[in-house]
Motif scaffolding. Structure first.
Motif, PDB file in Angstrom:
ATOM      1  N   THR A   1       0.840  -1.200   0.000  1.00 51.63           N
ATOM      2  CA  THR A   1       0.000   0.000   0.000  1.00 51.63           C
ATOM      3  C   THR A   1       0.874   1.249   0.000  1.00 51.63           C
ATOM      4  O   THR A   1       2.074   1.187   0.257  1.00 51.63           O
ATOM      5  CB  THR A   1      -0.911   0.025   1.241  1.00 51.63           C
ATOM      6  OG1 THR A   1      -0.093   0.056   2.429  1.00 51.63           O
ATOM      7  CG2 THR A   1      -1.794  -1.215   1.298  1.00 51.63           C
ATOM      8  N   GLY A   2       0.251   2.391  -0.302  1.00 55.58           N
ATOM      9  CA  GLY A   2       0.945   3.668  -0.159  1.00 55.58           C
ATOM     10  C   GLY A   2       1.530   4.246  -1.422  1.00 55.58           C
ATOM     11  O   GLY A   2       2.201   5.279  -1.372  1.00 55.58           O
ATOM     12  N   ALA A   3       1.272   3.646  -2.580  1.00 65.89           N
ATOM     13  CA  ALA A   3       1.822   4.197  -3.821  1.00 65.89           C
ATOM     14  C   ALA A   3       1.053   5.455  -4.231  1.00 65.89           C
ATOM     15  O   ALA A   3      -0.141   5.598  -3.938  1.00 65.89           O
ATOM     16  CB  ALA A   3       1.752   3.162  -4.939  1.00 65.89           C
ATOM     17  N   PHE A   4       1.734   6.374  -4.912  1.00 68.04           N
ATOM     18  CA  PHE A   4       1.067   7.566  -5.423  1.00 68.04           C
ATOM     19  C   PHE A   4       0.133   7.181  -6.569  1.00 68.04           C
ATOM     20  O   PHE A   4       0.460   6.330  -7.396  1.00 68.04           O
ATOM     21  CB  PHE A   4       2.094   8.585  -5.911  1.00 68.04           C
ATOM     22  CG  PHE A   4       2.932   9.178  -4.814  1.00 68.04           C
ATOM     23  CD1 PHE A   4       2.362  10.036  -3.881  1.00 68.04           C
ATOM     24  CD2 PHE A   4       4.278   8.876  -4.716  1.00 68.04           C
ATOM     25  CE1 PHE A   4       3.129  10.579  -2.859  1.00 68.04           C
ATOM     26  CE2 PHE A   4       5.049   9.415  -3.696  1.00 68.04           C
ATOM     27  CZ  PHE A   4       4.477  10.271  -2.770  1.00 68.04           C
ATOM     28  N   LYS A   5      -1.039   7.814  -6.632  1.00 70.62           N
ATOM     29  CA  LYS A   5      -2.006   7.496  -7.680  1.00 70.62           C
ATOM     30  C   LYS A   5      -1.451   7.772  -9.074  1.00 70.62           C
ATOM     31  O   LYS A   5      -1.820   7.105 -10.040  1.00 70.62           O
ATOM     32  CB  LYS A   5      -3.291   8.300  -7.458  1.00 70.62           C
ATOM     33  CG  LYS A   5      -4.062   7.873  -6.218  1.00 70.62           C
ATOM     34  CD  LYS A   5      -5.371   8.638  -6.096  1.00 70.62           C
ATOM     35  CE  LYS A   5      -6.160   8.159  -4.883  1.00 70.62           C
ATOM     36  NZ  LYS A   5      -7.440   8.883  -4.721  1.00 70.62           N
ATOM     37  N   LYS A   6      -0.563   8.755  -9.178  1.00 75.84           N
ATOM     38  CA  LYS A   6      -0.023   9.106 -10.487  1.00 75.84           C
ATOM     39  C   LYS A   6       0.878   8.005 -11.053  1.00 75.84           C
ATOM     40  O   LYS A   6       1.165   7.992 -12.254  1.00 75.84           O
ATOM     41  CB  LYS A   6       0.787  10.406 -10.387  1.00 75.84           C
ATOM     42  CG  LYS A   6       2.030  10.299  -9.505  1.00 75.84           C
ATOM     43  CD  LYS A   6       2.790  11.616  -9.442  1.00 75.84           C
ATOM     44  CE  LYS A   6       4.052  11.475  -8.578  1.00 75.84           C
ATOM     45  NZ  LYS A   6       4.795  12.754  -8.492  1.00 75.84           N
ATOM     46  N   ASN A   7       1.297   7.053 -10.210  1.00 76.68           N
ATOM     47  CA  ASN A   7       2.194   5.991 -10.679  1.00 76.68           C
ATOM     48  C   ASN A   7       1.462   4.935 -11.496  1.00 76.68           C
ATOM     49  O   ASN A   7       2.093   4.179 -12.226  1.00 76.68           O
ATOM     50  CB  ASN A   7       2.881   5.323  -9.482  1.00 76.68           C
ATOM     51  CG  ASN A   7       3.873   6.238  -8.802  1.00 76.68           C
ATOM     52  OD1 ASN A   7       4.249   7.263  -9.359  1.00 76.68           O
ATOM     53  ND2 ASN A   7       4.284   5.883  -7.610  1.00 76.68           N
ATOM     54  N   GLY A   8       0.122   4.866 -11.378  1.00 72.84           N
ATOM     55  CA  GLY A   8      -0.630   3.885 -12.133  1.00 72.84           C
ATOM     56  C   GLY A   8      -1.805   3.347 -11.334  1.00 72.84           C
ATOM     57  O   GLY A   8      -1.936   3.615 -10.133  1.00 72.84           O
ATOM     58  N   PRO A   9      -2.695   2.588 -11.995  1.00 76.25           N
ATOM     59  CA  PRO A   9      -3.872   2.034 -11.306  1.00 76.25           C
ATOM     60  C   PRO A   9      -3.483   1.140 -10.133  1.00 76.25           C
ATOM     61  O   PRO A   9      -2.521   0.378 -10.206  1.00 76.25           O
ATOM     62  CB  PRO A   9      -4.566   1.217 -12.405  1.00 76.25           C
ATOM     63  CG  PRO A   9      -4.080   1.788 -13.689  1.00 76.25           C
ATOM     64  CD  PRO A   9      -2.676   2.241 -13.426  1.00 76.25           C
ATOM     65  N   GLN A  10      -4.265   1.247  -9.049  1.00 78.15           N
ATOM     66  CA  GLN A  10      -4.036   0.439  -7.848  1.00 78.15           C
ATOM     67  C   GLN A  10      -5.398  -0.055  -7.354  1.00 78.15           C
ATOM     68  O   GLN A  10      -6.167   0.703  -6.789  1.00 78.15           O
ATOM     69  CB  GLN A  10      -3.374   1.278  -6.757  1.00 78.15           C
ATOM     70  CG  GLN A  10      -2.090   1.977  -7.200  1.00 78.15           C
ATOM     71  CD  GLN A  10      -1.786   3.202  -6.364  1.00 78.15           C
ATOM     72  OE1 GLN A  10      -1.675   3.092  -5.150  1.00 78.15           O
ATOM     73  NE2 GLN A  10      -1.670   4.361  -6.985  1.00 78.15           N
ATOM     74  N   SER A  11      -5.684  -1.308  -7.605  1.00 80.41           N
ATOM     75  CA  SER A  11      -6.976  -1.881  -7.206  1.00 80.41           C
ATOM     76  C   SER A  11      -6.892  -2.364  -5.762  1.00 80.41           C
ATOM     77  O   SER A  11      -6.913  -3.560  -5.476  1.00 80.41           O
ATOM     78  CB  SER A  11      -7.358  -3.030  -8.143  1.00 80.41           C
ATOM     79  OG  SER A  11      -7.543  -2.557  -9.448  1.00 80.41           O
ATOM     80  N   ILE A  12      -6.800  -1.408  -4.866  1.00 79.90           N
ATOM     81  CA  ILE A  12      -6.709  -1.713  -3.440  1.00 79.90           C
ATOM     82  C   ILE A  12      -7.787  -0.922  -2.728  1.00 79.90           C
ATOM     83  O   ILE A  12      -7.899   0.293  -2.893  1.00 79.90           O
ATOM     84  CB  ILE A  12      -5.323  -1.340  -2.864  1.00 79.90           C
ATOM     85  CG1 ILE A  12      -4.215  -2.116  -3.589  1.00 79.90           C
ATOM     86  CG2 ILE A  12      -5.257  -1.620  -1.372  1.00 79.90           C
ATOM     87  CD1 ILE A  12      -2.817  -1.719  -3.180  1.00 79.90           C
ATOM     88  N   GLY A  13      -8.621  -1.616  -1.974  1.00 78.46           N
ATOM     89  CA  GLY A  13      -9.690  -0.954  -1.249  1.00 78.46           C
ATOM     90  C   GLY A  13      -9.797  -1.478   0.158  1.00 78.46           C
ATOM     91  O   GLY A  13      -9.273  -2.540   0.486  1.00 78.46           O
ATOM     92  N   GLN A  14     -10.477  -0.730   1.004  1.00 77.28           N
ATOM     93  CA  GLN A  14     -10.618  -1.115   2.398  1.00 77.28           C
ATOM     94  C   GLN A  14     -11.993  -1.741   2.619  1.00 77.28           C
ATOM     95  O   GLN A  14     -13.026  -1.139   2.325  1.00 77.28           O
ATOM     96  CB  GLN A  14     -10.439   0.087   3.322  1.00 77.28           C
ATOM     97  CG  GLN A  14     -10.203  -0.306   4.766  1.00 77.28           C
ATOM     98  CD  GLN A  14      -9.637   0.846   5.581  1.00 77.28           C
ATOM     99  OE1 GLN A  14      -9.756   1.997   5.191  1.00 77.28           O
ATOM    100  NE2 GLN A  14      -9.017   0.563   6.705  1.00 77.28           N
ATOM    101  N   SER A  15     -11.984  -2.974   3.105  1.00 74.85           N
ATOM    102  CA  SER A  15     -13.219  -3.680   3.427  1.00 74.85           C
ATOM    103  C   SER A  15     -13.110  -4.196   4.857  1.00 74.85           C
ATOM    104  O   SER A  15     -12.198  -3.822   5.600  1.00 74.85           O
ATOM    105  CB  SER A  15     -13.449  -4.827   2.431  1.00 74.85           C
ATOM    106  OG  SER A  15     -12.377  -5.748   2.467  1.00 74.85           O
ATOM    107  N   ARG A  16     -13.997  -5.092   5.238  1.00 78.67           N
ATOM    108  CA  ARG A  16     -13.966  -5.601   6.609  1.00 78.67           C
ATOM    109  C   ARG A  16     -12.652  -6.302   6.933  1.00 78.67           C
ATOM    110  O   ARG A  16     -12.223  -6.341   8.080  1.00 78.67           O
ATOM    111  CB  ARG A  16     -15.127  -6.583   6.807  1.00 78.67           C
ATOM    112  CG  ARG A  16     -16.498  -5.932   6.772  1.00 78.67           C
ATOM    113  CD  ARG A  16     -17.589  -6.959   6.949  1.00 78.67           C
ATOM    114  NE  ARG A  16     -18.920  -6.354   6.888  1.00 78.67           N
ATOM    115  CZ  ARG A  16     -20.043  -7.037   6.972  1.00 78.67           C
ATOM    116  NH1 ARG A  16     -19.991  -8.364   7.118  1.00 78.67           N
ATOM    117  NH2 ARG A  16     -21.202  -6.428   6.911  1.00 78.67           N
TER     118      ARG A  16
END
Length: 254
Positions: A103-118
């Protein structure tokens, strides 16, 4: 497990031609990537027998971004589809928990399909599979995303089959929009209705039993530690590892 010279010969033509004074062959790099994928170690943790870890990482990064691994996967997938007689395909998703280092990459570096769930920071792998060993196509989404919209996007990208095929789906995809899209594309949806449906429909229960095949494929993929708990900050590298795992499995079948 290692990729043998005979197995490598089947995909060698898909890899970039090596020129000049190259210290590591493509086969050596593939086996090093396989070690990282299976054991889940960091690149710096590669045993010295594989060579310079940064050279291997750079080549993996280059192959992922330029679509080399996608081409190899597509060719092996086509060979497997020809080998088996497809009667049905399954659509499903699975969640993987992202390692804190992923986690923690800048959005400008490219798509990141990481989301917060339970379950914390997660990624969903959406897949269409022909059987327990053959993936047709896949995509990523953040872990909190609902299955149905991503499933429809995957089906739309896949397109219409060359003949009517059963499409096995669980109740997450039983919505009218998803079933109608499947029909419009030429699939025969096999999905049980929710108990709250006022007018439930009949479905092929015998055919639906085969939906366990995609669950077994997900289990095979999660046997690779780098997929079970990804370190990759960007989608392009995680997709590269998924493609690579499917390539390694495909080579075992050939």
């Amino acid at each position: 497990m290692e990729i043998t010279q005979a197995q490598f010969a089947q995909i060698e033509h898909c890899l970039p031609l090596q020129r000049g004074n190259v210290s590591l062959s493509n086969l050596s790099v593939l086996n090093a990537i396989l070690y990282v994928a299976e054991h889940g170690c960091k690149w710096r943790g590669l045993p010295k027998r594989f060579g310079n870890w940064h050279t291997i990482y750079t080549r993996m990064n280059r192959w992922s971004k330029s679509g080399v691994l996608d081409r190899v996967f597509a060719e092996l997938q086509q060979a497997q589809v020809v080998r088996i007689k497809i009667e049905a395909v399954s659509l499903d998703s699975t969640i993987v928990k992202v390692h804190p280092d992923g986690t923690g990459a800048f959005k400008k570096n490219g798509p990141q399909s990481i989301g917060q769930s339970r379950g914390g920071w997660t990624t969903k792998i959406h897949m269409v599979a022909a059987d327990a060993r053959t993936a047709v196509t896949f995509s990523l989404s953040p872990g909190q995303a609902h299955d149905a919209p991503e499933g429809r996007a995957l089906l739309s990208a896949l397109g219409a089959p060359n003949r009517p095929l059963h499409l096995l789906m669980d109740r997450a995809y039983e919505g009218n929009e998803t079933r109608q899209l499947a029909l419009d594309l030429g699939f025969i949806p096999v999905v049980p209705p929710k108990q709250s449906r006022i007018t439930p429909w009949e479905y092929d229960r015998e055919m639906y039993r085969r939906r366990n095949e995609i669950e077994r494929l997900f289990r095979r993929l999660k046997g690779y530690r780098r997929i079970f708990s990804p370190f990759e900050k960007l989608d392009v590298m995680f997709i590269g590892f998924i493609s690579f795992a499917l390539i390694a499995d495909g080579l075992r079948l050939c």
